[in-house]
Design a protein around this motif. Sequence first.
Motif, PDB file in Angstrom:
ATOM      1  N   ALA A  52       0.825  -1.210   0.000  1.00  0.00           N
ATOM      2  CA  ALA A  52       0.000   0.000   0.000  1.00  0.00           C
ATOM      3  C   ALA A  52       0.858   1.259   0.000  1.00  0.00           C
ATOM      4  CB  ALA A  52      -0.927  -0.021   1.212  1.00  0.00           C
ATOM      5  N   ALA A  53       1.891   1.282   0.831  1.00  0.00           N
ATOM      6  CA  ALA A  53       2.754   2.465   0.894  1.00  0.00           C
ATOM      7  C   ALA A  53       3.506   2.678  -0.414  1.00  0.00           C
ATOM      8  CB  ALA A  53       3.743   2.319   2.051  1.00  0.00           C
ATOM      9  N   ASN A  54       3.978   1.610  -1.027  1.00  0.00           N
ATOM     10  CA  ASN A  54       4.689   1.748  -2.297  1.00  0.00           C
ATOM     11  C   ASN A  54       3.749   2.173  -3.422  1.00  0.00           C
ATOM     12  OD1 ASN A  54       7.632   0.793  -2.010  1.00  0.00           O
ATOM     13  ND2 ASN A  54       6.519  -0.788  -0.907  1.00  0.00           N
ATOM     14  N   ARG A  55       2.541   1.646  -3.418  1.00  0.00           N
ATOM     15  CA  ARG A  55       1.575   2.038  -4.449  1.00  0.00           C
ATOM     16  C   ARG A  55       1.231   3.522  -4.331  1.00  0.00           C
ATOM     17  NH1 ARG A  55      -2.417  -0.745  -2.900  1.00  0.00           N
ATOM     18  NH2 ARG A  55      -1.965  -2.651  -4.060  1.00  0.00           N
ATOM     19  N   LYS A  56       1.031   3.989  -3.111  1.00  0.00           N
ATOM     20  CA  LYS A  56       0.716   5.404  -2.900  1.00  0.00           C
ATOM     21  C   LYS A  56       1.862   6.299  -3.347  1.00  0.00           C
ATOM     22  CE  LYS A  56      -0.590   8.713   0.688  1.00  0.00           C
ATOM     23  NZ  LYS A  56      -0.910   8.899   2.135  1.00  0.00           N
ATOM     24  N   ALA A  57       3.093   5.903  -3.008  1.00  0.00           N
ATOM     25  CA  ALA A  57       4.250   6.712  -3.400  1.00  0.00           C
ATOM     26  C   ALA A  57       4.395   6.778  -4.919  1.00  0.00           C
ATOM     27  CB  ALA A  57       5.517   6.141  -2.767  1.00  0.00           C
ATOM     28  N   ALA A  59       1.966   6.392  -7.140  1.00  0.00           N
ATOM     29  CA  ALA A  59       0.851   7.176  -7.686  1.00  0.00           C
ATOM     30  C   ALA A  59       1.127   8.676  -7.553  1.00  0.00           C
ATOM     31  CB  ALA A  59      -0.442   6.801  -6.971  1.00  0.00           C
ATOM     32  N   LEU A  60       1.637   9.090  -6.407  1.00  0.00           N
ATOM     33  CA  LEU A  60       1.987  10.505  -6.234  1.00  0.00           C
ATOM     34  C   LEU A  60       3.123  10.905  -7.172  1.00  0.00           C
ATOM     35  CD1 LEU A  60       1.823  10.772  -2.332  1.00  0.00           C
ATOM     36  CD2 LEU A  60       0.152  11.619  -4.006  1.00  0.00           C
ATOM     37  N   PRO A  78       9.489   5.639  -3.081  1.00  0.00           N
ATOM     38  CA  PRO A  78       8.808   4.545  -2.388  1.00  0.00           C
ATOM     39  C   PRO A  78       9.711   3.932  -1.325  1.00  0.00           C
ATOM     40  CG  PRO A  78       8.645   4.303  -4.782  1.00  0.00           C
ATOM     41  CD  PRO A  78       9.642   5.386  -4.520  1.00  0.00           C
TER      42      PRO A  78
END
Length: 226
Positions: A52-57, A59-60, A78
């Motif tokens: 989740a944290a890597n996906r969010k990073a 995406a940003l 990430p």
Amino acid sequence: MPPTMSSLFDPGALAIVVAGTVLATVARCGWREFGAALTAAFRLLGGGFAEAANRKALALAVQAIARDGHRRADPALPPDRALGLMLETYLRHGSTDAIADMRRAERALDEARRVGAAQVFGWAGELAPVFGLIGTLYGLTQLVPANTAANPTAAIMGAVSTAVLTSLYGALIAHLVCHPLASAIERRGLAEERAREALADWFAAQITQKDAAAAAGHRAHLRGVA
């Protein structure tokens, strides 16, 4: 501790098997590989790949690149090292080909680390029963008490107990510790690689789509100028 359980615990026999297994494994693979295998084993206690944290990073980062361009964008990396290197590579070169080259190199490096760590514990699993047998032989050498004034029955029973328990410890360490750790490291590594590759493919697809849209807009602008 119940008497039946306390009778199965012999610190001396356990020390023979554990110390012998560790020293023989280090002699086979070296301290560096042994330390890397221990690090991989301790990582199993953690949460693993933070998808989740890597996906969010990522995406940003895609939003920042679309807004400012890859040369001016400065997104947060990430938490995963390989994905962070992938993002840095694109920000530096602005090329999906550079990303592909970096990903191939990182996959090969991760596979080598995973296979090496699993192999170290596989070797330890092979050596533990051997040192269980060595401990058995050591126990048999103690059947004749060194002090003839001592209780021969107690000395013989203690020697037999050590001889039996070392073989038991060798089998338990091999099949309940070493081989399971080797399999767990392999499974965790493959699962993390699949999750990482899925995010990397998504990032590459977003970048390719952005580049295609930018190229189409540039061609439309040229046609309007003409």
